[in-house]
Design an enzyme around this catalytic site. Sequence first.
Site, mmCIF file in Angstrom:
data_model
loop_
_atom_site.group_PDB
_atom_site.id
_atom_site.type_symbol
_atom_site.label_atom_id
_atom_site.label_comp_id
_atom_site.label_asym_id
_atom_site.label_seq_id
_atom_site.Cartn_x
_atom_site.Cartn_y
_atom_site.Cartn_z
ATOM 1 N N GLY A 13 3.394 -51.646 11.974
ATOM 2 C CA GLY A 13 2.704 -52.742 12.652
ATOM 3 C C GLY A 13 3.453 -53.367 13.816
ATOM 4 O O GLY A 13 3.240 -54.539 14.133
ATOM 5 N N ILE A 94 -9.140 -41.178 10.592
ATOM 6 C CA ILE A 94 -10.147 -40.834 11.625
ATOM 7 C C ILE A 94 -11.444 -41.586 11.289
ATOM 8 O O ILE A 94 -11.809 -41.747 10.119
ATOM 9 C CB ILE A 94 -10.382 -39.297 11.625
ATOM 10 C CG1 ILE A 94 -9.135 -38.569 12.112
ATOM 11 C CG2 ILE A 94 -11.609 -38.926 12.454
ATOM 12 C CD1 ILE A 94 -8.921 -38.548 13.617
ATOM 13 N N HIS A 111 -2.239 -44.710 22.032
ATOM 14 C CA HIS A 111 -1.721 -43.384 21.695
ATOM 15 C C HIS A 111 -0.381 -43.190 22.418
ATOM 16 O O HIS A 111 -0.276 -43.493 23.609
ATOM 17 C CB HIS A 111 -2.721 -42.298 22.115
ATOM 18 C CG HIS A 111 -2.233 -40.927 21.756
ATOM 19 N ND1 HIS A 111 -2.305 -40.438 20.461
ATOM 20 C CD2 HIS A 111 -1.633 -39.965 22.495
ATOM 21 C CE1 HIS A 111 -1.769 -39.225 20.437
ATOM 22 N NE2 HIS A 111 -1.355 -38.919 21.653
ATOM 23 N N GLU A 149 -16.284 -40.335 19.571
ATOM 24 C CA GLU A 149 -16.239 -39.379 18.446
ATOM 25 C C GLU A 149 -15.197 -38.277 18.655
ATOM 26 O O GLU A 149 -14.860 -37.562 17.728
ATOM 27 C CB GLU A 149 -17.640 -38.793 18.185
ATOM 28 C CG GLU A 149 -18.210 -37.903 19.269
ATOM 29 C CD GLU A 149 -18.756 -38.675 20.478
ATOM 30 O OE1 GLU A 149 -18.639 -39.921 20.521
ATOM 31 O OE2 GLU A 149 -19.273 -38.021 21.390
ATOM 32 N N ASP A 152 -8.934 -39.144 20.576
ATOM 33 C CA ASP A 152 -8.209 -39.442 21.827
ATOM 34 C C ASP A 152 -9.010 -39.055 23.077
ATOM 35 O O ASP A 152 -8.434 -38.841 24.151
ATOM 36 C CB ASP A 152 -6.825 -38.767 21.858
ATOM 37 C CG ASP A 152 -5.939 -39.221 20.704
ATOM 38 O OD1 ASP A 152 -5.976 -40.415 20.378
ATOM 39 O OD2 ASP A 152 -5.239 -38.375 20.126
ATOM 40 N N ALA A 181 6.325 -49.112 26.805
ATOM 41 C CA ALA A 181 4.930 -48.850 27.193
ATOM 42 C C ALA A 181 3.919 -49.465 26.224
ATOM 43 O O ALA A 181 3.128 -50.330 26.609
ATOM 44 C CB ALA A 181 4.709 -47.342 27.325
ATOM 45 N N GLU A 182 3.943 -49.057 24.964
ATOM 46 C CA GLU A 182 2.877 -49.479 24.038
ATOM 47 C C GLU A 182 2.778 -50.999 23.899
ATOM 48 O O GLU A 182 1.677 -51.559 23.996
ATOM 49 C CB GLU A 182 3.106 -48.877 22.644
ATOM 50 C CG GLU A 182 3.029 -47.372 22.626
ATOM 51 C CD GLU A 182 3.154 -46.792 21.222
ATOM 52 O OE1 GLU A 182 2.483 -47.271 20.304
ATOM 53 O OE2 GLU A 182 3.932 -45.843 21.041
HETATM 54 C C1 GAR Z 1 2.533 -46.075 17.427
HETATM 55 O O1 GAR Z 1 3.505 -45.360 18.133
HETATM 56 C C2 GAR Z 1 1.143 -45.636 17.846
HETATM 57 O O2 GAR Z 1 1.049 -45.343 19.202
HETATM 58 C C3 GAR Z 1 0.971 -44.406 17.010
HETATM 59 O O3 GAR Z 1 1.510 -44.744 15.766
HETATM 60 C C4 GAR Z 1 2.562 -45.705 15.946
HETATM 61 C C5 GAR Z 1 2.291 -46.901 15.044
HETATM 62 O O4 GAR Z 1 3.367 -47.807 15.057
HETATM 63 N N1 GAR Z 1 -0.411 -44.017 16.941
HETATM 64 C C6 GAR Z 1 -0.827 -42.756 16.975
HETATM 65 O O5 GAR Z 1 -0.078 -41.813 16.992
HETATM 66 C C7 GAR Z 1 -2.344 -42.587 16.982
HETATM 67 N N2 GAR Z 1 -2.713 -41.258 17.351
HETATM 68 P P1 GAR Z 1 3.206 -49.339 14.603
HETATM 69 O O6 GAR Z 1 2.555 -49.346 13.212
HETATM 70 O O7 GAR Z 1 4.617 -49.843 14.547
HETATM 71 O O8 GAR Z 1 2.380 -50.057 15.609
#
Ligand code: GAR
Length: 202
Positions: A13, A94, A111, A149, A152, A181-182
Site C-alpha cells: 500500500g 483481474i 503500472h 477489459e 493494461d 514515478a508512481e
Molecule cells: C506497485 O509497484 C504497482 O505499480 C504494482 O504493484 C506495486 C504495489 O505496491 N502494480 C502492478 O504491477 C499492476 N500490474 P504498493 O502496494 O506498495 O502500492
Amino acid sequence: MKTRIAVFVSGGGTNLQALIDFQRDGKLKDGEIVLVISSNPSAYALERAAKADIKSVTVAKKDCATQQEFEEKIISELEENGIEMIVLAGFMSILSADFTRRYEDRIINVHPSLIPSFCGKGMYGLRVHESALSYGVKVTGATVHFVNEIPDGGKIILQKSVRILQSDNAESLQKRVMKLAEWDILPRATQMVAKAIRMEKR
Ligand code: GAR
C-alpha cells in the site's frame, strides 16, 4: 460535492500512502478517498487506511466461488458507499469486462513500466522490473491509465520515466520507480480524473 473515491489494494500500500499524503496536504481538491477495498486480509495497506481514518473492507477472491460472486461483493460495497471513481493501487486481481464496462472511464490503475512495454497479463510487481532488466532497456518508468477489459490496455493518463542504473536489481529498480514515478503520477492522475468526474456532475 467532491468525487467519492475507492482505492483497491492487495499488498504494502505505498501507493495508497502517497494518495493519503496528497489528500492530507490538500492537493486532492476534487476528490475524497472514502473507502479502501483489499483483496488480501493481511495487506499492510489496511493498516495505512486505519491510521488515516479511512473505512476499509476485505473482499477475498478465495472466499468466493466465482469471479461473479467476487465482483458482486465489491459492487455492493461500492454502491453502499456511493463510490464514483476507483483507483487500483497495487490491486492484484483481474476485473472482468462486465465490471470494467460498468465503471467505464471511472477506474484508473498504476503500472510500474512505460506501457506498452512490460505489461499485460501476468506482468505485475517485481516481474515487470525483472523483465525490463533482462531485456536491457536503459529507461523504464510508470504509467497511470484507464482500466478497460484489456489488461493494461486502457487510455494512458500520465507517464514518467526513470533511468536504469548499471547497479540495479529488480528490488532496487522497483523502489526507485515507486519513489520517482508512481508516488508522483498516481495522486496527480487521481486528482485529474476526480476533477473531470466532478465537472460532469455540474
Ligand atoms: C506497485 O509497484 C504497482 O505499480 C504494482 O504493484 C506495486 C504495489 O505496491 N502494480 C502492478 O504491477 C499492476 N500490474 P504498493 O502496494 O506498495 O502500492
